[in-house]
Enzyme design. Structure first.
Site, mmCIF file in Angstrom:
data_model
loop_
_atom_site.group_PDB
_atom_site.id
_atom_site.type_symbol
_atom_site.label_atom_id
_atom_site.label_comp_id
_atom_site.label_asym_id
_atom_site.label_seq_id
_atom_site.Cartn_x
_atom_site.Cartn_y
_atom_site.Cartn_z
ATOM 1 N N LYS A 181 0.834 -1.198 0.000
ATOM 2 C CA LYS A 181 0.000 0.000 0.000
ATOM 3 C C LYS A 181 0.875 1.258 0.000
ATOM 4 O O LYS A 181 1.886 1.328 0.708
ATOM 5 C CB LYS A 181 -0.908 -0.015 1.230
ATOM 6 C CG LYS A 181 -1.903 1.133 1.310
ATOM 7 C CD LYS A 181 -2.756 1.003 2.576
ATOM 8 C CE LYS A 181 -3.784 2.117 2.685
ATOM 9 N NZ LYS A 181 -4.605 1.998 3.918
ATOM 10 N N SER A 256 -9.439 1.954 2.978
ATOM 11 C CA SER A 256 -8.569 2.694 2.077
ATOM 12 C C SER A 256 -7.526 1.819 1.380
ATOM 13 O O SER A 256 -6.852 2.276 0.456
ATOM 14 C CB SER A 256 -7.861 3.816 2.848
ATOM 15 O OG SER A 256 -6.991 3.292 3.840
ATOM 16 N N SER A 280 -9.675 -0.056 7.305
ATOM 17 C CA SER A 280 -9.094 0.085 5.967
ATOM 18 C C SER A 280 -8.498 -1.189 5.394
ATOM 19 O O SER A 280 -8.196 -1.242 4.205
ATOM 20 C CB SER A 280 -8.024 1.190 5.971
ATOM 21 O OG SER A 280 -8.629 2.455 6.082
#
Length: 536
Positions: A181, A256, A280
């Site tokens: 990420k 996210s 997330s």
């Protein structure tokens, strides 16, 4: 406007309350011209206060603040994980590692192919990178990568290939493609946090978790996109070509850690790294139908994040095609680090401890079920989850009715916590780059300026009270079972993906159950148990 500011104070406030009401904020999604008008009103007119009050009410913040003294704990607050009861008294059923029977291909299946010689890590890495590029060229896109690290991936894959030839594999993730990420630094790539204005400068070094994965032989193939600063749990970001839901491209993939979930769901990687401050990892895992875990707070040290130390609720963890990868990832990435004091509280794992635990079975496990909390989720989501609990009961687990005091306010307490902490951490960015941010971030930052001085402190007292309530429940049960989200994967249009939108009720539905674990520091996983017409 000019007449209004000449009115007495009470009349002025009433005027702008009328303005806020006249905007007739939709109870659902706000986009297009209505969103532009809302951003302008919140940023540039005194209507900011009344409008923000409406948003506070929509998100349940005022209801949480209105709770009585019994909901609050004392200060100072510790962020150390809540202590659950020990489950060591349960004997293992020695079931072995769960078998992964479907697609995408698991890490163990890849390694078996390496040992047979039917595949090698170099071929697999190249195919993963090529497939990611092909998916990125589709419209709507399913491309899970923001940046591609072909050079480092090839070097790592070549070294892994030689180890497999020599029979000296480094472990369960050796030669396995992994994506990272963009919130987390990795060598050669800066963590840009989903923004359009942070520089593309190469990071000087890996985050601690990434370095540990490389040392274990993992092949890091690139960065995955996220929502801006990780604040949307929904999955849209106008600064990125965000991947849609792999099961239905008319829907969102959650956030996210959007790209990390998509990378696993489409088969680019068996496991990817994500971060979780309020769901997330678990939200996109749920919507994309993959496994995801937020380990115990501090279990994987939060060293090397784009906003280091920004909040007291962010955890690093994996998303994967099976529980085996989750266990291997957490074992390899865990361990104390001086850069994260909380990480020193976690006892080290023995080699293979988590993987072995997968065969323990559930006989004798006490699972707490809060029916009041389950009732807040859509029936099409809770039905397969309830059936999964029935199957666990048939396998020997005991379902225990529980009630977690004030659990329905956990999301609101989470918004007060992560919102105000991040508002402070973003001081320089909001002073210099607010105009470059998406409309949802502009609304968030401008709205946070109206919060009261005691909002954060009282939020932490409420957090302490919630931690106390959860600790009490965990004296009697081994784990708490909840749906991952209260709403299914939402529909989205191309225009909304390009221009942005806000949707407070949907945001609340995504985060409804997530913050309970972030505020307590407890581990929490999302496990796919069924597929409905509106997503996993």
């Amino acid at each position: 406007y000019s007449r209004a500011i000449a009115l007495p104070k009470a009349a002025t406030l009433a005027f702008f309350k009328d303005v806020a009401q006249q905007l007739k904020l939709p109870k659902g999604r706000i986009s297009g011209r209505a969103l532009g008008a809302l951003v302008t009103a919140v940023r540039h007119t005194p209507a900011r206060g009344p409008l923000t009050q409406l948003l506070r009410a929509d998100l349940g913040i005022d209801r949480a603040r209105a709770l009585g003294a019994d909901a609050r704990g004392e200060l100072p607050l510790t962020t150390a994980p809540v202590q659950a009861r020990s489950s060591q008294g349960r004997s293992s059923e020695e079931l072995g590692v769960p078998q992964h029977l479907g697609l995408p291909r698991s890490a163990s299946a890849l390694q078996a192919a390496y040992r047979r010689g039917s595949h090698d890590p170099v071929q697999v890495a190249e195919r993963a990178l090529n497939a990611a590029r092909s998916l990125a060229n589709q419209s709507p896109t399913l491309g899970p990568l923001l940046a591609y690290d072909d050079e480092s991936a090839r070097v790592a894959a070549l070294a892994s290939r030689e180890r497999f030839k020599a029979g000296t594999s480094l472990g369960p993730l050796d030669g396995v493609p992994i994506a990272i990420k963009e919130e987390v630094h990795m060598r050669r790539f800066f963590g840009r946090l989903g923004t359009g204005f942070l520089p593309h400068d190469a990071s000087a070094e890996d985050a601690r978790a990434v370095a540990r994965l490389r040392a274990a032989g993992a092949v890091i193939i690139g960065q995955t996109p996220m929502t801006e600063f990780g604040f949307s749990p929904i999955g849209a970001n106008q600064h990125r070509r965000m991947p849609r839901n792999p099961h239905d491209r008319s829907r969102l993939a959650g956030a996210s850690s959007t790209g990390s979930a998509a990378a696993v769901a489409v088969g680019i990687t068996p496991v990817s790294l994500g971060c979780d401050g309020g769901g997330s990892i678990r939200i996109p895992a749920s919507l994309c139908g993959v496994f995801g875990i937020k380990p115990t707070f501090g279990r994987i040290p939060a060293v090397g994040l784009g906003l280091q130390g920004a909040t007291s609720v962010v955890h690093l963890g994996p998303l994967a095609v099976s529980t085996s990868e989750l266990a291997s990832f957490v074992e390899l990435a865990s361990g104390a680090d001086a850069g994260d004091p909380i990480s020193t509280l976690a006892p080290p794992f023995a080699p293979g401890e988590l993987t072995s635990a997968l065969g323990r079975g559930v006989r004798g496990l006490r699972i707490g079920v809060d029916e009041a909390e389950w009732a807040a989720a859509d029936r099409e989501l809770t039905a397969p989850c309830s059936e999964a609990l029935v199957q666990l009961e048939k396998a020997g687990a005991e379902l225990v009715p529980i009630r977690i005091a004030h659990a329905e306010h956990a999301a609101a307490i989470g918004y007060l916590t992560i919102g105000i902490e991040a508002f402070s951490a973003l001081t320089e960015f909001r002073q210099r780059h607010l105009d470059a941010m998406g409309p949802d971030m502009q609304l968030f930052i401008s709205g946070m300026e109206t919060f009261r001085p005691d909002d954060y402190i009282d939020g932490q007292r409420l957090r302490q009270g919630l931690r106390r309530a959860v600790a009490k429940v965990l004296c009697d049960v081994d784990l708490i079972a909840l749906p991952s989200v209260a709403r299914g994967a939402p529909q989205v249009t191309d225009a909304e993906m390009r221009s942005g939108f806000v949707d407070p009720p949907l945001l609340d539905g995504m985060c409804r159950y997530a913050f309970l674990a972030n505020l307590t520091g407890l581990p929490a996983a999302s496990i796919p148990v069924g597929k409905g017409s509106d997503g996993m």
